[in-house]
Design a protein around this motif. Structure first.
Motif, mmCIF file in Angstrom:
data_model
loop_
_atom_site.group_PDB
_atom_site.id
_atom_site.type_symbol
_atom_site.label_atom_id
_atom_site.label_comp_id
_atom_site.label_asym_id
_atom_site.label_seq_id
_atom_site.Cartn_x
_atom_site.Cartn_y
_atom_site.Cartn_z
ATOM 1 N N LEU A 96 -34.341 -7.540 4.615
ATOM 2 C CA LEU A 96 -35.481 -7.291 5.494
ATOM 3 C C LEU A 96 -36.374 -6.202 4.936
ATOM 4 C CD1 LEU A 96 -33.658 -7.355 8.964
ATOM 5 C CD2 LEU A 96 -34.686 -9.259 7.715
ATOM 6 N N THR A 97 -36.299 -5.980 3.639
ATOM 7 C CA THR A 97 -37.106 -4.929 3.017
ATOM 8 C C THR A 97 -38.603 -5.129 3.192
ATOM 9 O OG1 THR A 97 -36.797 -6.131 0.931
ATOM 10 C CG2 THR A 97 -35.366 -4.237 1.344
ATOM 11 N N PRO A 98 -39.138 -6.373 3.315
ATOM 12 C CA PRO A 98 -40.589 -6.500 3.545
ATOM 13 C C PRO A 98 -41.071 -5.827 4.823
ATOM 14 C CG PRO A 98 -39.698 -8.592 2.802
ATOM 15 C CD PRO A 98 -38.528 -7.694 3.086
ATOM 16 N N PHE A 99 -40.170 -5.610 5.782
ATOM 17 C CA PHE A 99 -40.595 -5.004 7.044
ATOM 18 C C PHE A 99 -41.049 -3.561 6.854
ATOM 19 C CE2 PHE A 99 -37.703 -7.984 9.711
ATOM 20 C CZ PHE A 99 -38.562 -9.030 9.417
ATOM 21 N N GLY A 100 -40.711 -2.971 5.740
ATOM 22 C CA GLY A 100 -41.169 -1.616 5.474
ATOM 23 C C GLY A 100 -42.675 -1.518 5.326
ATOM 24 N N GLN A 101 -43.342 -2.654 5.142
ATOM 25 C CA GLN A 101 -44.800 -2.657 5.013
ATOM 26 C C GLN A 101 -45.505 -2.549 6.360
ATOM 27 O OE1 GLN A 101 -46.212 -5.856 2.415
ATOM 28 N NE2 GLN A 101 -44.137 -6.073 1.581
ATOM 29 N N HIS A 115 -41.694 -12.203 3.771
ATOM 30 C CA HIS A 115 -42.448 -11.410 2.810
ATOM 31 C C HIS A 115 -43.937 -11.389 3.150
ATOM 32 C CE1 HIS A 115 -43.532 -9.598 -1.034
ATOM 33 N NE2 HIS A 115 -44.449 -10.539 -1.171
ATOM 34 N N MET A 116 -44.471 -12.507 3.628
ATOM 35 C CA MET A 116 -45.892 -12.604 3.932
ATOM 36 C C MET A 116 -46.225 -12.104 5.336
ATOM 37 S SD MET A 116 -47.243 -13.676 1.197
ATOM 38 C CE MET A 116 -48.885 -13.953 1.868
ATOM 39 N N LEU A 117 -45.224 -11.956 6.207
ATOM 40 C CA LEU A 117 -45.486 -11.602 7.596
ATOM 41 C C LEU A 117 -46.218 -10.269 7.747
ATOM 42 C CD1 LEU A 117 -45.076 -12.702 10.453
ATOM 43 C CD2 LEU A 117 -42.893 -11.501 10.543
ATOM 44 N N PRO A 118 -45.813 -9.185 7.074
ATOM 45 C CA PRO A 118 -46.566 -7.929 7.231
ATOM 46 C C PRO A 118 -48.002 -8.024 6.733
ATOM 47 C CG PRO A 118 -44.389 -7.521 6.290
ATOM 48 C CD PRO A 118 -44.615 -8.997 6.233
ATOM 49 N N GLN A 119 -48.274 -8.879 5.769
ATOM 50 C CA GLN A 119 -49.627 -9.012 5.256
ATOM 51 C C GLN A 119 -50.497 -9.842 6.196
ATOM 52 O OE1 GLN A 119 -49.625 -10.192 1.058
ATOM 53 N NE2 GLN A 119 -47.477 -9.520 0.899
ATOM 54 N N ARG A 120 -49.901 -10.827 6.839
ATOM 55 C CA ARG A 120 -50.667 -11.657 7.767
ATOM 56 C C ARG A 120 -50.870 -10.963 9.119
ATOM 57 N NH1 ARG A 120 -47.242 -17.112 6.361
ATOM 58 N NH2 ARG A 120 -48.620 -17.940 4.719
ATOM 59 N N GLU A 173 -45.124 -24.670 11.583
ATOM 60 C CA GLU A 173 -45.784 -24.808 12.875
ATOM 61 C C GLU A 173 -46.090 -23.462 13.504
ATOM 62 O OE1 GLU A 173 -42.693 -25.418 16.395
ATOM 63 O OE2 GLU A 173 -42.361 -26.899 14.809
ATOM 64 N N VAL A 174 -45.407 -22.403 13.067
ATOM 65 C CA VAL A 174 -45.687 -21.064 13.577
ATOM 66 C C VAL A 174 -46.831 -20.409 12.817
ATOM 67 C CG1 VAL A 174 -44.710 -18.769 13.968
ATOM 68 C CG2 VAL A 174 -43.296 -20.795 14.301
ATOM 69 N N THR A 175 -46.893 -20.642 11.523
ATOM 70 C CA THR A 175 -47.837 -19.952 10.655
ATOM 71 C C THR A 175 -49.293 -20.046 11.104
ATOM 72 O OG1 THR A 175 -46.335 -20.304 8.782
ATOM 73 C CG2 THR A 175 -48.632 -19.773 8.273
ATOM 74 N N PRO A 176 -49.785 -21.179 11.618
ATOM 75 C CA PRO A 176 -51.202 -21.235 12.015
ATOM 76 C C PRO A 176 -51.590 -20.240 13.102
ATOM 77 C CG PRO A 176 -50.287 -23.443 11.860
ATOM 78 C CD PRO A 176 -49.153 -22.509 11.737
ATOM 79 N N PHE A 177 -50.621 -19.684 13.821
ATOM 80 C CA PHE A 177 -50.929 -18.785 14.927
ATOM 81 C C PHE A 177 -50.739 -17.316 14.545
ATOM 82 C CE2 PHE A 177 -49.600 -22.867 16.628
ATOM 83 C CZ PHE A 177 -50.628 -23.162 17.497
ATOM 84 N N LEU A 178 -50.425 -17.038 13.294
ATOM 85 C CA LEU A 178 -50.269 -15.672 12.820
ATOM 86 C C LEU A 178 -51.635 -15.121 12.438
ATOM 87 C CD1 LEU A 178 -47.058 -16.071 10.619
ATOM 88 C CD2 LEU A 178 -47.229 -15.420 13.030
ATOM 89 N N THR A 179 -52.096 -14.137 13.189
ATOM 90 C CA THR A 179 -53.416 -13.559 12.977
ATOM 91 C C THR A 179 -53.298 -12.063 12.728
ATOM 92 O OG1 THR A 179 -53.798 -13.053 15.317
ATOM 93 C CG2 THR A 179 -54.347 -15.275 14.568
ATOM 94 N N PRO A 180 -54.302 -11.457 12.123
ATOM 95 C CA PRO A 180 -54.238 -10.008 11.848
ATOM 96 C C PRO A 180 -54.174 -9.143 13.099
ATOM 97 C CG PRO A 180 -55.913 -11.061 10.482
ATOM 98 C CD PRO A 180 -55.476 -12.084 11.490
ATOM 99 N N LEU A 181 -54.601 -9.673 14.251
ATOM 100 C CA LEU A 181 -54.630 -8.887 15.479
ATOM 101 C C LEU A 181 -53.335 -8.981 16.283
ATOM 102 C CD1 LEU A 181 -58.270 -9.637 16.707
ATOM 103 C CD2 LEU A 181 -57.456 -7.688 15.372
ATOM 104 N N LEU A 182 -52.379 -9.778 15.849
ATOM 105 C CA LEU A 182 -51.134 -9.952 16.595
ATOM 106 C C LEU A 182 -50.379 -8.630 16.713
ATOM 107 C CD1 LEU A 182 -49.397 -13.319 15.602
ATOM 108 C CD2 LEU A 182 -50.137 -12.583 17.857
ATOM 109 N N GLN A 183 -49.944 -8.318 17.937
ATOM 110 C CA GLN A 183 -49.146 -7.139 18.196
ATOM 111 C C GLN A 183 -47.706 -7.481 18.571
ATOM 112 O OE1 GLN A 183 -51.116 -4.770 21.163
ATOM 113 N NE2 GLN A 183 -53.045 -4.692 20.028
ATOM 114 N N THR A 184 -47.499 -8.685 19.127
ATOM 115 C CA THR A 184 -46.164 -9.144 19.523
ATOM 116 C C THR A 184 -45.888 -10.490 18.864
ATOM 117 O OG1 THR A 184 -46.362 -8.045 21.663
ATOM 118 C CG2 THR A 184 -44.655 -9.717 21.445
ATOM 119 N N ILE A 185 -44.755 -10.577 18.170
ATOM 120 C CA ILE A 185 -44.340 -11.826 17.531
ATOM 121 C C ILE A 185 -42.891 -12.090 17.910
ATOM 122 C CG2 ILE A 185 -44.051 -13.086 15.366
ATOM 123 C CD1 ILE A 185 -46.083 -11.255 14.091
ATOM 124 N N CYS A 186 -42.663 -13.168 18.654
ATOM 125 C CA CYS A 186 -41.320 -13.590 19.033
ATOM 126 C C CYS A 186 -41.171 -15.056 18.649
ATOM 127 C CB CYS A 186 -41.081 -13.406 20.527
ATOM 128 S SG CYS A 186 -41.287 -11.720 21.108
#
Length: 568
Positions: A229-234, A206-211, A167-180
């Motif tokens: 939390l190694t994906p956060f390095g991206q 893993h997909m969050l930095p790419q989205r 239910e969160v994934t549909p609102f993940l956009t490339p322009l997002l600056q704040t995610i809580c």
């Protein structure tokens, strides 16, 4: 202003947009998107887009958008009918009876592209959460393509599985600056943290930095993270990583990853232990300003502090520390000297007694070199008798921290002289909590020695213990001294019921307020061509004060023939 001038003003986009923000209705998120901006948008084409952009910029409920999809039927509990003017959004559910067609998205897209912030705190009891994952299945493009800030808080769930993340994934956009994202604090029982679908969470992180490559602030609330939390390095622009109250265990690989994020300024909610961190000594965290350790031990904390290469660290907090080596504990405070030019806030909290009596004093003295401190909180139980802090020592404290505003100590015995020595030389101090106040037998003599110039800034003052106990000295006399030295501090207790001294201070404050109000109202009244004197006013209202609850033991302090203090 002439009509031509008004025309010119409204023709400037920046000025007209500022006018629209002034007309924005508060609070946002109302189910009925009406008001002045809505009327302004209907006036002409020039006004429509700026007015609607401001009107739909922030949403605190998804119903205004869901109501724009004809295929999404709204209903109440008990299959009641929902009318367009029904503003009770909390009980409204939406469901798809048929898949929406392309034309059904026209109005949704027209307004949805204007949304920049979505703050949605909801519960399955009031909202059918499946509707959001269904929306994603019906769309190829992003639901809110221009969304910049997403706050998505769900009611308590026993299992954070793929349904929640879907239910969160549909609102993940490339322009997002704040995610809580996560569970609501009010609905989260700390004694029963929700279970986590580890594989789904790994895939999501893993997909969050790419989205969302533009993310600057990331908060994960209400569930423990036991995945790397190694994906956060991206993330190339991440400035704040908040892992909330439950925290996340920081292993060696994650530490190396986070240390390499050059833009990271705030790191909170992490768990560090000796065994979880690697022995790598490579510097990192070049931009770190705020560090908050949720849980850990001295060894892990020391390892992390040695990795920080930032020259701008201003806040350090270590909460819920467990037992560890005493020497390493003291080394943690010594290592803070590297940030003496920038460090302003230091907090260290442990509930385990593994320190000796002198260790707390050594930690305090290690902070003497941090001359820019404004906040210092040290909560660390020690074995043995708490050391006495003499006036000379209190003076050294005041000289070391000329900008101190908040000081909380869980050890050390202050005398009245040392207490006043420190406070009188700390002009900015507004919060002060001490462990023990030593009360002398000759309170009257001590009161004459202390200066009569009160400290006006101190507002929050707390004493945990008295030596001797409150039953063994004149608590009313002590209350009068404290009230005279600190006339503006709040006497209510922070933890549990207040004792006799603070209760007496509260009564004195009540008397002073009553007399102040009475003096202000009566000084304008003349009697025999003379203003009423404080003594006359005092005697006139003493009977009223006697009848006040809790004031009877204090009446002898103020009922004599002596002149009232000047501030009365």
């Amino acid at each position: 202003m002439s009509a031509l001038a008004q025309e010119w003003v409204l023709a400037v986009p920046e000025l007209f947009l500022e006018i629209c923000w002034y007309l924005k209705p508060w609070p946002t998120g109302s189910g009925t998107r009406g008001g002045t901006l809505a009327h302004l948008a209907r006036c002409c084409r020039r006004f429509m887009n700026p007015a609607l952009d401001v009107l739909w910029c922030e949403l605190e409920n998804m119903r205004p958008l869901l109501d724009l999809i004809p295929a999404a039927a709204a209903y109440l509990k008990g299959d009641q009918v929902v009318y367009e003017d029904d503003e009770d959004e909390d009980d409204v559910h939406h469901i798809f009876f048929d898949p929406p067609e392309e034309k059904d998205w026209a109005r949704f897209d027209f307004y949805g592209r204007r949304v920049r912030m979505l703050h949605f705190d909801h519960s399955p009891e009031y909202m059918q959460c499946e509707i959001f994952s269904q929306l994603a299945e019906c769309r190829v493009d992003h639901l809110l393509p221009n969304l910049r800030h997403l706050y998505w808080y769900h009611g308590y769930m026993s299992n954070l599985n793929g349904a929640f993340l879907a239910e969160v994934t549909p609102f993940l956009t490339p322009l997002l600056q704040t995610i809580c994202v996560g569970c609501s604090d009010d609905d989260l029982p700390r004694w029963q943290p929700p279970a986590i679908d580890t594989y789904t969470l790994k895939l999501f992180l893993h997909m969050l930095p790419q989205r969302c490559p533009s993310t600057r602030y990331l908060q994960l609330r209400g569930f423990s993270l036991d995945v790397p939390l190694t994906p956060f390095g991206q993330f190339k622009h991440l400035q704040c990583l908040d892992l909330d109250e439950d925290g996340a265990l920081l292993d060696g690989s994650t530490l190396d990853t986070l240390a390499g994020i050059g833009t990271l300024e705030t790191l909170t909610g992490i768990i560090v232990t000796k065994d979880s961190l690697s022995r790598s000594s490579l510097p990192g965290f070049p931009s770190l300003r705020t560090l908050r350790i949720r849980k850990g031990n001295p060894e892990g904390t020391f390892t992390l502090l040695n990795r920080i290469s930032s020259s701008s660290l201003s806040s350090f907090e270590a909460d819920d520390m467990i037992a560890g080596d005493r020497n390493t504990f003291l080394a943690c405070f010594t290592s803070l000297q590297r940030f003496s030019q920038t460090l302003q806030e230091v907090s260290y909290h442990t509930r385990i007694s593994f320190l000796k009596s002198g260790d707390g004093l050594s930690a305090l003295e290690a902070c003497f070199g941090l001359h820019h401190l404004t906040t210092l909180n040290l909560f660390m139980p020690t074995t043995g008798q708490s050391p006495a802090l003499l006036p000379a020592y209190a003076e050294s404290m005041a000289r070391s921290w000329p900008h101190i505003m908040e000081l909380n100590l869980s050890y050390g015995r202050f005398s009245l002289q040392s207490l006043w020595t420190f406070v009188s030389q700390s002009p900015h101090l507004h919060t002060f909590k001490i462990h023990t106040l030593s009360v002398p037998d000759n309170l009257g003599t001590v009161a004459k020695v202390l200066t009569t110039s009160p400290h006006q800034e101190l507002q929050w003052f707390s004493i945990s213990h008295y030596s001797p106990d409150e039953d063994k000295f004149d608590f009313v006399a002590l209350a009068a001294i404290l009230d005279r030295l600190f006339p503006n501090f709040q006497s209510q207790s922070w933890y549990g019921p207040r004792g006799k001294v603070m209760g007496a201070v509260a009564s004195l404050q009540t008397i002073r307020r009553a007399m102040t109000d009475m003096l202000m109202s009566c000084f304008i009244v003349q009697l025999h061509d003379k203003l009423l004197t404080p003594i006359v006013l005092k005697n006139k209202y003493m009977d009223t004060l006697r009848s006040s609850e809790g004031l009877c033991p204090l009446i002898p302090v103020l009922s004599g023939t002596e002149t009232l203090p000047r501030r009365y």
